[in-house]
Write an enzyme that holds these catalytic residues in place. Structure first.
Site, PDB file in Angstrom:
ATOM      1  N   ALA A   1       0.815  -1.301  -0.034  1.00 45.35           N
ATOM      2  CA  ALA A   1      -0.152   0.137   0.093  1.00 45.35           C
ATOM      3  C   ALA A   1       1.009   1.180  -0.136  1.00 45.35           C
ATOM      4  CB  ALA A   1      -0.691  -0.101   1.134  1.00 45.35           C
TER       5      ALA A   1
ATOM      6  N   ARG B   1       7.982 -13.645  -4.027  1.00 43.72           N
ATOM      7  CA  ARG B   1       6.390 -14.015  -4.252  1.00 43.72           C
ATOM      8  C   ARG B   1       5.965 -12.641  -5.309  1.00 43.72           C
ATOM      9  NH1 ARG B   1       2.357 -12.129  -1.321  1.00 43.72           N
ATOM     10  NH2 ARG B   1       3.721 -11.637   0.151  1.00 43.72           N
TER      11      ARG B   1
ATOM     12  N   CYS C   1       3.341   7.031  10.965  1.00 42.48           N
ATOM     13  CA  CYS C   1       2.040   8.006  10.460  1.00 42.48           C
ATOM     14  C   CYS C   1       1.434   8.793  11.416  1.00 42.48           C
ATOM     15  CB  CYS C   1       1.067   7.027   9.682  1.00 42.48           C
ATOM     16  SG  CYS C   1       0.480   5.720  10.497  1.00 42.48           S
TER      17      CYS C   1
ATOM     18  N   LYS D   1       5.448   4.444  20.206  1.00 40.36           N
ATOM     19  CA  LYS D   1       5.996   5.061  19.086  1.00 40.36           C
ATOM     20  C   LYS D   1       5.598   6.511  19.083  1.00 40.36           C
ATOM     21  CE  LYS D   1       4.705   1.788  16.037  1.00 40.36           C
ATOM     22  NZ  LYS D   1       4.364   0.977  14.773  1.00 40.36           N
TER      23      LYS D   1
ATOM     24  N   ARG E   1      -8.055   1.918  16.199  1.00 39.62           N
ATOM     25  CA  ARG E   1      -8.373   1.551  14.816  1.00 39.62           C
ATOM     26  C   ARG E   1      -9.780   1.623  14.494  1.00 39.62           C
ATOM     27  NH1 ARG E   1      -4.076   1.057  11.387  1.00 39.62           N
ATOM     28  NH2 ARG E   1      -3.140  -0.547  12.284  1.00 39.62           N
TER      29      ARG E   1
ATOM     30  N   HIS F   1      -5.820   8.917   8.671  1.00 39.67           N
ATOM     31  CA  HIS F   1      -6.114   8.906  10.357  1.00 39.67           C
ATOM     32  C   HIS F   1      -6.814  10.282  10.904  1.00 39.67           C
ATOM     33  CE1 HIS F   1      -3.578   5.396  10.037  1.00 39.67           C
ATOM     34  NE2 HIS F   1      -2.540   5.878  10.431  1.00 39.67           N
TER      35      HIS F   1
END
EC number: 1.2.1.11
Lengths: 363, 363
Positions: free
Chosen positions: B16, B42, B131, B222, B248, B255
């Site tokens: 993403a 992959r 983020c 964080k 979440r 966000h």
């Protein structure tokens, strides 16, 4: 002595809260001899079910309250403002789930586990607090009782259902359109009567209710003043500082709240000590075990009467400050169940009567 | 003088963030002579597009970095930990979007608008912050520069996309199943490698990343330490107290954060004064007009490089404290764009070189 039976009217019976009031009343300890389901003219004639019996919805009018003992109201503030004084005049005691009377000094604002004592001085109307306020005071009252409370900073994650069934329906239709890659024009959220409407599905709307002074929404003002009135008996008390940011999230039912608070004493309870007072508090369930990924979620709180608290942590840099996360079914403990619970206590304490000199107090 | 051209590798190109790094790099001011798209075995052989040209994805190996000038990495912490030292050894400067090197004292942690100056002392690796940290420091840095910052209490509303495209896909599939009244068994959220998985669609999950000490999640840690390192240069500085609750929410991208903060001086800026310093700050857009229902939303921030701030209010009971609401595209300013922006600044300041004595620093 024959056990008294009560004639109960539910005002706004067809709404998201009203339908749950019917269910909660049916499952309550209240001996109900008659139930009257009242709504707007638009819904009159519709049939609903109470304890397996079919009941026809009637249009709510002043005369609808003749002979009624107890009213549970959730048809919007203006309807309560107009009709509940008529009900009180006719001798009915009203539990009102709207914000219309909440800040009235003649009206107790009650979460039974927190301030049942305030029922004793009612004058015919008891207000059910705002959904987001109820679950926060449920989580914090055991802390306040043992350690005091100096300050609350709350950020809410509020479900669509707080704006009614039509808001849930709009969010679901929007979600389906979004998944299909189709356009959808919202017409209800964030606030039905406001100028602009925005999608809630897959989005966040930091507006609940209309904007008022100082850039705060009415919902945020409610959390600030109702918390003080419930916990301290005074909506303007400086003894607990409260500030709030209220945000609508794409969840149908079940509000979440992230709460940072400071205790009011020099004691520095451990998380285990906070868990202990919370677990002992009626109606509050501690769901807090990081090792098991156990924490409150709307999906697990939906349909439950209890309030769920978890993620209790010390603020690592401010002694006496803590974080927690609290979830409740906003339509049950936040509305229908808390209202029926108030009615249960009124019945148990024989408080279902309007003192005669108060009959015109709210007119 | 011939303008230098850069050979750029994108590590984790198919994810993403990686796909957005490709887009942001293509739209950047960086003169790119070659782009190498690296991923796991992959994905090797898959073709992607850079500036209209087809590029074949290669399996990421130490030798993939031979001759590369710049690496943009977002393939997970363990991949960065293993491969970026190999890239540095080969002379490439790396901008890493994972958390692996963020707290390393030899690694600058940079939001260009806030602490571009820290790029000057890099040793081959520059870390892109988390983020949720980036958008918060974007909103608060102009306040800190003018009025200081004493304390931050943040509650996040984080999009599924922060956990990768597979988390967005899971949430969408769950939402569709829910709308159809069907069962769905989540396998990714809240944390792919953790023991239990819960639905995010129409729900809230107060867990982002794994649980660590004191009941805080890694995401919350964080936010606490990265904020201090970016703003003050010291991850353990007591000069700004920070506490965080990370949740979440069922949003794909973008966000939200509810932030309560106290300024660090005796000045008591008005909301208008805060708006002024925020509006002057590069990359920050003030969307704050209650009379027009203007406030940041994920749906309006998605696809934008800027950070959006609104709902700025005085705390009515604590002088010097304020609330605000900030939204950014977590995959752009929170990840891909901030990384490419760092790379743009490295190029502009002629810092795309690894000092020879540092070549083995991270091995």
């Amino acid at each position: 002595m024959v056990k008294k039976q009560y004639k109960v009217a539910i005002l706004g019976a067809t709404g998201a809260v009203g339908t749950r009031m019917i269910q909660q009343l049916a499952a309550s300890t209240i001996p109900v001899s008659e139930v009257h389901l009242l709504a707007s003219a638009r819904s009159a004639g519709k049939t609903m079910t109470f304890k397996g019996e079919s009941v026809t919805v009637e249009e709510a009018k002043p005369e609808s309250f003749d002979g009624i003992d107890l009213v549970l109201a959730s048809a919007g503030g203006s309807v309560s403002g107009r009709l509940l004084p008529e009900a009180v005049k006719r001798g009915a005691v009203c539990v009102d789930n709207t914000s219309f009377f909440r800040m009235n000094d003649q009206v107790p604002l009650v979460v039974p586990e927190v301030n049942e004592k305030d029922l004793a001085w009612h004058h015919g109307i008891i207000a059910n607090p705002n959904c987001s306020t109820i679950q926060m005071v449920m989580a914090l009252e055991p802390v306040r009782q043992k350690y005091g409370l100096n300050r609350i900073v709350v950020s809410t994650y509020q479900a669509a259902g707080g704006a009614g069934q039509s808001a849930i329906d709009e969010m679901n239709a929007e979600a389906q359109a979004d998944l299909n890659g189709e356009e959808f024009t919202p017409q209800i959220l964030p606030v039905k009567g406001d100028q602009k409407h925005y999608p809630l599905a897959f989005n966040l709307l930091p507006q609940i209710d209309v904007f008022e002074d100082e850039g705060y929404t009415h919902e945020e003002w409610k959390m600030i003043h109702e918390t003080k009135k419930i916990m301290l008996g005074d909506k303007n008390s400086p003894d607990i500082k409260v500030t709030a940011t209220c945000v609508r999230v794409p969840v149908p039912v079940g509000h979440g709240e992230s709460v940072w608070f400071e205790v009011g004493t020099d004691q520095r309870p451990t998380v285990a000590q906070l868990h202990e007072v919370m677990a002992d508090f009626p109606g509050l369930v501690v769901q807090d075990d990081p090792s098991q990924q156990l924490y409150p979620q709307p999906k697990t709180a939906e349909g439950r009467r209890e309030t769920f608290v978890g993620r209790v942590r010390r603020d690592l840099e401010t002694p006496g400050a803590y974080n927690l996360w609290v979830v409740a079914d906003n339509l049950l403990k936040g509305a229908a169940w808390n209202s029926v619970q108030i009615a249960e206590r009124l019945v148990a304490d024989d408080l279902v009567r309007v003192p005669e000199h108060n009959a015109e107090l709210f007119l």
